[in-house]
Motif scaffolding. Sequence first.
Motif, PDB file in Angstrom:
ATOM      1  N   LEU A 189     -11.044  38.021  13.816  1.00  0.00           N
ATOM      2  CA  LEU A 189      -9.712  38.546  13.529  1.00  0.00           C
ATOM      3  C   LEU A 189      -9.787  40.060  13.346  1.00  0.00           C
ATOM      4  O   LEU A 189      -9.445  40.605  12.310  1.00  0.00           O
ATOM      5  N   GLU A 190     -10.262  40.758  14.336  1.00  0.00           N
ATOM      6  CA  GLU A 190     -10.300  42.213  14.284  1.00  0.00           C
ATOM      7  C   GLU A 190      -9.349  42.753  15.339  1.00  0.00           C
ATOM      8  O   GLU A 190      -9.434  42.372  16.508  1.00  0.00           O
ATOM      9  N   GLU A 191      -8.500  43.700  14.858  1.00  0.00           N
ATOM     10  CA  GLU A 191      -7.554  44.383  15.750  1.00  0.00           C
ATOM     11  C   GLU A 191      -6.737  43.371  16.555  1.00  0.00           C
ATOM     12  O   GLU A 191      -6.720  43.383  17.793  1.00  0.00           O
ATOM     13  N   ILE A 192      -6.064  42.512  15.883  1.00  0.00           N
ATOM     14  CA  ILE A 192      -5.249  41.494  16.537  1.00  0.00           C
ATOM     15  C   ILE A 192      -3.847  41.543  15.972  1.00  0.00           C
ATOM     16  O   ILE A 192      -3.649  41.701  14.767  1.00  0.00           O
ATOM     17  N   VAL A 193      -2.859  41.451  16.862  1.00  0.00           N
ATOM     18  CA  VAL A 193      -1.448  41.484  16.482  1.00  0.00           C
ATOM     19  C   VAL A 193      -0.857  40.098  16.785  1.00  0.00           C
ATOM     20  O   VAL A 193      -0.953  39.616  17.915  1.00  0.00           O
ATOM     21  N   ILE A 194      -0.268  39.505  15.752  1.00  0.00           N
ATOM     22  CA  ILE A 194       0.262  38.134  15.855  1.00  0.00           C
ATOM     23  C   ILE A 194       1.730  38.147  15.454  1.00  0.00           C
ATOM     24  O   ILE A 194       2.125  38.882  14.545  1.00  0.00           O
ATOM     25  N   THR A 195       2.504  37.329  16.137  1.00  0.00           N
ATOM     26  CA  THR A 195       3.898  37.122  15.734  1.00  0.00           C
ATOM     27  C   THR A 195       4.211  35.638  15.738  1.00  0.00           C
ATOM     28  O   THR A 195       3.603  34.862  16.487  1.00  0.00           O
ATOM     29  N   PHE A 196       5.127  35.269  14.891  1.00  0.00           N
ATOM     30  CA  PHE A 196       5.604  33.891  14.817  1.00  0.00           C
ATOM     31  C   PHE A 196       7.063  33.872  15.229  1.00  0.00           C
ATOM     32  O   PHE A 196       7.858  34.684  14.750  1.00  0.00           O
ATOM     33  N   VAL A 197       7.420  32.940  16.133  1.00  0.00           N
ATOM     34  CA  VAL A 197       8.799  32.831  16.616  1.00  0.00           C
ATOM     35  C   VAL A 197       9.290  31.412  16.355  1.00  0.00           C
ATOM     36  O   VAL A 197       8.502  30.469  16.225  1.00  0.00           O
ATOM     37  N   SER A 198      10.600  31.297  16.296  1.00  0.00           N
ATOM     38  CA  SER A 198      11.238  29.983  16.139  1.00  0.00           C
ATOM     39  C   SER A 198      12.560  30.000  16.878  1.00  0.00           C
ATOM     40  O   SER A 198      13.088  31.065  17.212  1.00  0.00           O
ATOM     41  N   GLY A 199      13.081  28.785  17.138  1.00  0.00           N
ATOM     42  CA  GLY A 199      14.325  28.702  17.887  1.00  0.00           C
ATOM     43  C   GLY A 199      15.556  28.992  17.055  1.00  0.00           C
ATOM     44  O   GLY A 199      16.581  29.424  17.587  1.00  0.00           O
ATOM     45  N   SER A 200      15.495  28.757  15.755  1.00  0.00           N
ATOM     46  CA  SER A 200      16.650  28.967  14.897  1.00  0.00           C
ATOM     47  C   SER A 200      16.162  29.429  13.540  1.00  0.00           C
ATOM     48  O   SER A 200      14.964  29.366  13.227  1.00  0.00           O
ATOM     49  N   ALA A 201      17.097  29.907  12.743  1.00  0.00           N
ATOM     50  CA  ALA A 201      16.753  30.353  11.394  1.00  0.00           C
ATOM     51  C   ALA A 201      16.474  29.152  10.505  1.00  0.00           C
ATOM     52  O   ALA A 201      16.987  28.061  10.730  1.00  0.00           O
ATOM     53  N   GLY A 202      15.649  29.376   9.501  1.00  0.00           N
ATOM     54  CA  GLY A 202      15.379  28.337   8.527  1.00  0.00           C
ATOM     55  C   GLY A 202      14.224  27.435   8.873  1.00  0.00           C
ATOM     56  O   GLY A 202      14.017  26.424   8.187  1.00  0.00           O
TER      57      GLY A 202
END
Length: 734
Positions: free
Chosen positions: A504-517
């Motif tokens: 886990l060095e120099e890594i960019v992560i994002t979490f996505v979802s279809g709707s809020a909540g």
Amino acid sequence: MNSQNQQQNDQIVVRNIDYIQVLRNRWKEVFLVFLLVLVVSVVVTFLMPPTYQAKCQFQIKLPKPIMGIGRSQDIVENTNITQNYIPMQYSVLTSSEVLKVVSKKLNLAAEWGMTDEMAAADLFNMIKVMPVRATDLVDVFVSGPDPKLVQNIAKAVPEAYKQDREMRENRLVELAIKSLKDVLREQEDVVNEKMMALKKLIADGTYLPTTWQNGQNRPVMTAGLEEEAYRKAMDTAMKMEKDERELTAYVQELERLPDDKLLDYVNSSDLLSAEVVGASTLRANYNEYLRMRQDREQLKAGNIGPKHPKMLALDETERLQKEKLTQGLIGLRASLKSKLELVAASRKHWDEIVETKERELKEHVMKVPMYEQASRDYDAALEQLKVLDARYKDEIARLRVPREAVDIFEYPLLPTAPSKPNVTLNLAVGAAAGLMLGIGLALLLEFMDTSVKNMEDVERALQVPVLGLIPKNTPFLHSVGAQGPEAEAYRILRTNIEFNKKGLEEIVITFVSGSAGEGKTTTLCNLAYICAQGGYATLMIDADMRRPKLHRYYQLDNEAGLASYLLEDYGLEEVVFQTPIENLYVMPAGPMPFDPSGALNSRKFSELIQEVKERFDVILVDSPPILGVSDSAVIVSEVDMTFMVVQPRKLPVKALLRQKQVIESVGGNLVGVVMNNIDINSDHQYQYYTTYYSYYSEKNTPIVNPETTDRMKIEQTGKAKELASVQSNEEDLY
């Protein structure tokens, strides 16, 4: 075979467990439907008026036979007595005719203010007929609001049935008596007719037997003159028929043969007797013609030529002789035809004679049998008349005997307590119906639910692995600590990411979802906390500039943040803040820009990603719902790894596929799925998590001395040490 059976048994067990899991997941719907139906049952039960019931038990008897035949009185059953007679009478008990009799007996039409037909219809709804199993008995139940009335009706039903049936059977008896009387009169007419015929034969003396003799059983006729005349006529007719056939064949042969062959045939035939006109002359001329032929042969033998006077004279003589033969043949044919006509007429005449003799013989033979048959017919008719007369008298006496229709075994009693409503039964039925309807509704909702329900559904639909399973109601770990079982789920997620990225060095992560909540922000915060606890320098960037949350979770000011860095001249040190947790930093969203998507889709955002990768080990970017706005698509295109946060039973499969399509269309790297808010305690598919988390329950968690905790801090990475040293020198850097 055993392995196949074992596999089938395992599949059945799994299927049953799936059904049980559906009910456990939808127990609220099942309970609500159960409760609703049960409440309705209670309300309906207590609103129902009380109903009383009276019972009468009796036996329906078979009717007596209407007629008997002969002196032995063999029974002939009624036409209405069949195998289903008794079951048919159960319907007769509640027929309109019987119930109208009940109405008249109890004067119900006047009391209820209606006609007897309408009263009978109401009585039909009050009466229930039930045969007693394995017996000839029948129970009649009468239900109604008045106990005395139902008792009277239960008494009146068998009486009305008995009255109706006696009326019907008496009608049949009268009809039977009338039929017997009609038969007796007809037989008297037959006897008179036979007697008159016999008297007529006796009056004609020529019909008496004269040429008959008695045999052992019946009289036999002797050979008389009529039979001999008939036989002679038959012989003559047969002889005439034979002559006619022979003569017909001969005439046909004469018509068929040519003259030269015809002369030979005529000369050799035995049929031409002297009786045929011209037959002997024709033979003589033919013999003369044959002699002339012999003379010609002799002249030829003497070498006399055809021009010789003798030969010429012989030719002329032969010609004349041939003409005679031709004329003779014509006459012979005519003579034979005439003879054939005479023979045919004679044969026809004898055929008529044969018919006449045969008719006379038959008339003669039939005279005495007619007399004896007439005598026997008269005796038989007279005997049958005597039998019918005796039977008529017996039937009159027998048919007048009274007939029993029913035999009552239990008279109805006055009911003291209502039979309906049955509170216990109604509530039990309501509870069972509510439970069945609730289960059916739960299964129907499960069948109509197109959302993903477990990790197998997600992996099968998206073709990507599930890297994390987050338990239900997991709090923010930075507020409760990392010692509970919930933190272990994020450690498993961190480990899966480490193995996927080889560190886990120099890594960019994002979490996505279809709707809020669906919990992507909570997942991001907790994963960041676990990474920071693992010694990684971790930065959280709040890129959800429409609805920022990270600054509230860590009690930070949102006046400066990502928007300030992208749209203003803020430096990185001015928008990054350290949290109270070691190695954990936050970049708030900042003031909401006019165009968040345009701010993210800029070169400066790409430069920001590259710059923070040089200073931090792990960068976690929070994003808005990917199906709602285009901001997430821009973020996905810039980061190294994208994870979809999926909450079971929330979004349909099509929405998840749409998320994957959006990620892949912008060039994002969809690594896996994190399933959030999972009820691992109730779902059998996650029992191994339940077993493991129970090991981390509070009673099994060791008590750690704070001083010992300080000594057991996790070793920090190089960037974490660098950030810690900078923080010690410059407190306001981040």
